[in-house]
Scaffold this motif. Sequence first.
Motif, PDB file in Angstrom:
ATOM      1  N   ARG A   1       7.082 -14.633  21.208  1.00  0.00           N
ATOM      2  CA  ARG A   1       7.500 -15.039  22.413  1.00  0.00           C
ATOM      3  C   ARG A   1       6.747 -15.918  23.088  1.00  0.00           C
ATOM      4  NH1 ARG A   1       3.736 -10.191  22.673  1.00  0.00           N
ATOM      5  NH2 ARG A   1       2.112 -10.719  24.167  1.00  0.00           N
ATOM      6  N   VAL A   2       7.399 -16.398  24.332  1.00  0.00           N
ATOM      7  CA  VAL A   2       6.733 -17.393  25.095  1.00  0.00           C
ATOM      8  C   VAL A   2       5.607 -16.640  25.781  1.00  0.00           C
ATOM      9  CG1 VAL A   2       7.036 -18.862  27.115  1.00  0.00           C
ATOM     10  CG2 VAL A   2       8.878 -18.884  25.442  1.00  0.00           C
ATOM     11  N   ALA A   3       4.331 -17.398  25.521  1.00  0.00           N
ATOM     12  CA  ALA A   3       3.175 -16.677  26.209  1.00  0.00           C
ATOM     13  C   ALA A   3       3.504 -16.651  27.762  1.00  0.00           C
ATOM     14  CB  ALA A   3       2.178 -17.679  26.044  1.00  0.00           C
TER      15      ALA A   3
ATOM     16  N   ASP B   1      -2.025 -14.021  26.881  1.00  0.00           N
ATOM     17  CA  ASP B   1      -1.312 -14.451  25.794  1.00  0.00           C
ATOM     18  C   ASP B   1      -1.873 -15.751  25.350  1.00  0.00           C
ATOM     19  OD1 ASP B   1       0.407 -12.278  25.624  1.00  0.00           O
ATOM     20  OD2 ASP B   1       2.308 -13.305  26.714  1.00  0.00           O
ATOM     21  N   ARG B   2      -2.006 -16.699  26.587  1.00  0.00           N
ATOM     22  CA  ARG B   2      -2.618 -18.135  26.321  1.00  0.00           C
ATOM     23  C   ARG B   2      -4.063 -17.923  25.385  1.00  0.00           C
ATOM     24  NH1 ARG B   2      -0.931 -23.005  29.546  1.00  0.00           N
ATOM     25  NH2 ARG B   2       1.165 -22.428  30.064  1.00  0.00           N
ATOM     26  N   GLU B   3      -4.872 -16.959  25.883  1.00  0.00           N
ATOM     27  CA  GLU B   3      -6.190 -16.601  25.052  1.00  0.00           C
ATOM     28  C   GLU B   3      -5.852 -16.377  23.733  1.00  0.00           C
ATOM     29  OE1 GLU B   3      -9.213 -17.592  25.995  1.00  0.00           O
ATOM     30  OE2 GLU B   3      -8.243 -18.510  27.868  1.00  0.00           O
ATOM     31  N   ALA B   4      -4.958 -15.572  23.428  1.00  0.00           N
ATOM     32  CA  ALA B   4      -4.588 -15.093  22.202  1.00  0.00           C
ATOM     33  C   ALA B   4      -4.051 -16.510  21.461  1.00  0.00           C
ATOM     34  CB  ALA B   4      -3.788 -14.028  22.223  1.00  0.00           C
ATOM     35  N   CYS B   5      -3.364 -17.310  21.742  1.00  0.00           N
ATOM     36  CA  CYS B   5      -2.929 -18.524  21.331  1.00  0.00           C
ATOM     37  C   CYS B   5      -4.251 -19.189  21.066  1.00  0.00           C
ATOM     38  CB  CYS B   5      -1.983 -19.451  22.397  1.00  0.00           C
ATOM     39  SG  CYS B   5      -0.483 -18.432  22.619  1.00  0.00           S
ATOM     40  N   PHE B   6      -5.018 -19.417  21.868  1.00  0.00           N
ATOM     41  CA  PHE B   6      -6.143 -20.498  21.902  1.00  0.00           C
ATOM     42  C   PHE B   6      -7.190 -19.765  20.674  1.00  0.00           C
ATOM     43  CE2 PHE B   6      -5.782 -21.939  26.526  1.00  0.00           C
ATOM     44  CZ  PHE B   6      -4.817 -22.663  26.229  1.00  0.00           C
ATOM     45  N   ALA B   7      -7.322 -18.320  20.747  1.00  0.00           N
ATOM     46  CA  ALA B   7      -8.087 -17.722  19.564  1.00  0.00           C
ATOM     47  C   ALA B   7      -7.487 -18.011  18.356  1.00  0.00           C
ATOM     48  CB  ALA B   7      -8.251 -16.227  19.922  1.00  0.00           C
TER      49      ALA B   7
ATOM     50  N   ARG C   1       1.433  -9.115  16.148  1.00  0.00           N
ATOM     51  CA  ARG C   1       1.812  -8.004  15.485  1.00  0.00           C
ATOM     52  C   ARG C   1       2.094  -6.851  16.240  1.00  0.00           C
ATOM     53  NH1 ARG C   1      -2.676  -7.185  11.220  1.00  0.00           N
ATOM     54  NH2 ARG C   1      -3.624  -5.807  12.726  1.00  0.00           N
ATOM     55  N   GLU C   2       2.894  -5.808  15.611  1.00  0.00           N
ATOM     56  CA  GLU C   2       3.390  -4.619  16.586  1.00  0.00           C
ATOM     57  C   GLU C   2       2.176  -4.008  17.161  1.00  0.00           C
ATOM     58  OE1 GLU C   2       5.908  -2.370  14.317  1.00  0.00           O
ATOM     59  OE2 GLU C   2       4.335  -1.986  12.794  1.00  0.00           O
ATOM     60  N   ASP C   3       0.834  -4.055  16.597  1.00  0.00           N
ATOM     61  CA  ASP C   3      -0.433  -3.397  17.084  1.00  0.00           C
ATOM     62  C   ASP C   3      -1.100  -4.562  18.055  1.00  0.00           C
ATOM     63  OD1 ASP C   3      -1.448  -5.059  15.340  1.00  0.00           O
ATOM     64  OD2 ASP C   3      -2.587  -3.775  14.210  1.00  0.00           O
ATOM     65  N   GLY C   4      -0.450  -5.428  18.461  1.00  0.00           N
ATOM     66  CA  GLY C   4      -1.111  -6.432  19.561  1.00  0.00           C
ATOM     67  C   GLY C   4      -1.950  -7.701  18.799  1.00  0.00           C
ATOM     68  N   VAL C   5      -2.183  -7.644  17.719  1.00  0.00           N
ATOM     69  CA  VAL C   5      -3.134  -8.544  16.758  1.00  0.00           C
ATOM     70  C   VAL C   5      -2.111  -9.884  16.859  1.00  0.00           C
ATOM     71  CG1 VAL C   5      -4.189  -9.301  14.698  1.00  0.00           C
ATOM     72  CG2 VAL C   5      -4.374  -7.061  15.771  1.00  0.00           C
ATOM     73  N   PRO C   6      -2.741 -11.027  17.608  1.00  0.00           N
ATOM     74  CA  PRO C   6      -2.099 -12.320  17.432  1.00  0.00           C
ATOM     75  C   PRO C   6      -2.097 -12.932  16.100  1.00  0.00           C
ATOM     76  CG  PRO C   6      -4.339 -12.313  18.506  1.00  0.00           C
ATOM     77  CD  PRO C   6      -4.292 -11.120  18.239  1.00  0.00           C
ATOM     78  N   LEU C   7      -0.903 -13.189  15.653  1.00  0.00           N
ATOM     79  CA  LEU C   7      -0.919 -13.878  14.439  1.00  0.00           C
ATOM     80  C   LEU C   7      -0.548 -15.274  13.973  1.00  0.00           C
ATOM     81  CD1 LEU C   7       1.524 -11.163  12.749  1.00  0.00           C
ATOM     82  CD2 LEU C   7      -0.921 -11.102  12.608  1.00  0.00           C
ATOM     83  N   GLY C   8      -0.187 -16.037  15.326  1.00  0.00           N
ATOM     84  CA  GLY C   8       0.167 -17.282  15.153  1.00  0.00           C
ATOM     85  C   GLY C   8       0.647 -17.809  16.422  1.00  0.00           C
TER      86      GLY C   8
ATOM     87  N   GLY D   1       3.628 -28.935  18.697  1.00  0.00           N
ATOM     88  CA  GLY D   1       2.421 -29.238  18.216  1.00  0.00           C
ATOM     89  C   GLY D   1       1.429 -27.910  18.186  1.00  0.00           C
ATOM     90  N   ARG D   2       0.229 -27.997  17.639  1.00  0.00           N
ATOM     91  CA  ARG D   2      -0.635 -26.930  17.511  1.00  0.00           C
ATOM     92  C   ARG D   2      -0.205 -25.637  17.060  1.00  0.00           C
ATOM     93  NH1 ARG D   2      -2.891 -31.219  19.456  1.00  0.00           N
ATOM     94  NH2 ARG D   2      -4.625 -31.097  20.730  1.00  0.00           N
ATOM     95  N   LEU D   3       0.877 -25.944  15.771  1.00  0.00           N
ATOM     96  CA  LEU D   3       1.362 -24.836  15.141  1.00  0.00           C
ATOM     97  C   LEU D   3       0.209 -24.141  14.102  1.00  0.00           C
ATOM     98  CD1 LEU D   3       4.262 -23.478  14.683  1.00  0.00           C
ATOM     99  CD2 LEU D   3       4.139 -24.394  12.428  1.00  0.00           C
ATOM    100  N   ALA D   4      -0.026 -22.908  14.399  1.00  0.00           N
ATOM    101  CA  ALA D   4      -1.219 -22.287  13.530  1.00  0.00           C
ATOM    102  C   ALA D   4      -0.643 -20.987  13.512  1.00  0.00           C
ATOM    103  CB  ALA D   4      -2.554 -22.400  14.302  1.00  0.00           C
TER     104      ALA D   4
END
Length: 156
Positions: free
Chosen positions: A9-11, A16-22, A54-61, A85-88
């Motif tokens: 999803r879009v952050a 959500d942004r903090e998860a992206c940065f992590a 992930r369905e349990d809330g863990v950020p994957l990418g 960019g910044r695809l991880a």
Amino acid sequence: MSTPRYAVRVAEDAADREACFAVRKEVFVGEQGVPEDLEYDAYDAGAVHVLAVREDGVPLGTGRLLYGEAAVAQTGAGPSVGSLGRLAVAGQARGLGVGVALVRAIEDAARARGLAAVDLHAQTHALGFYARLGYEAYGPEYLEAGIPHQGMRRSL
């Protein structure tokens, strides 16, 4: 063992942004040795960030789309070209299709903003991944943050 389910999803908010940065910190800073002051930039504030969770809330990418003046500054192309960019993808999620889902979500965000193409700076080891998704390499190889890269573009 079953394959974990995830959503892209879009952050939507600061969490959500903090998860992206992590995820970016784990992959680019931790695994690849990119200095933190190069990993995060002024473009982050105005970018569209996408997040795989992930369905349990863990950020994957994660990944981001720059458009408008920020994309022009990144790509040197006109305003109808976005910059992916910044695809991880976190190590635990590689091979699950997360990267493909993130790229497609970024392309959808680009289409929603009326963009005609998406440009990216691919690490050379990932050229095949992007080529399978319809991106075409252009120009010479160059170093970015000490890592070999090449420009790639896909029309939408």
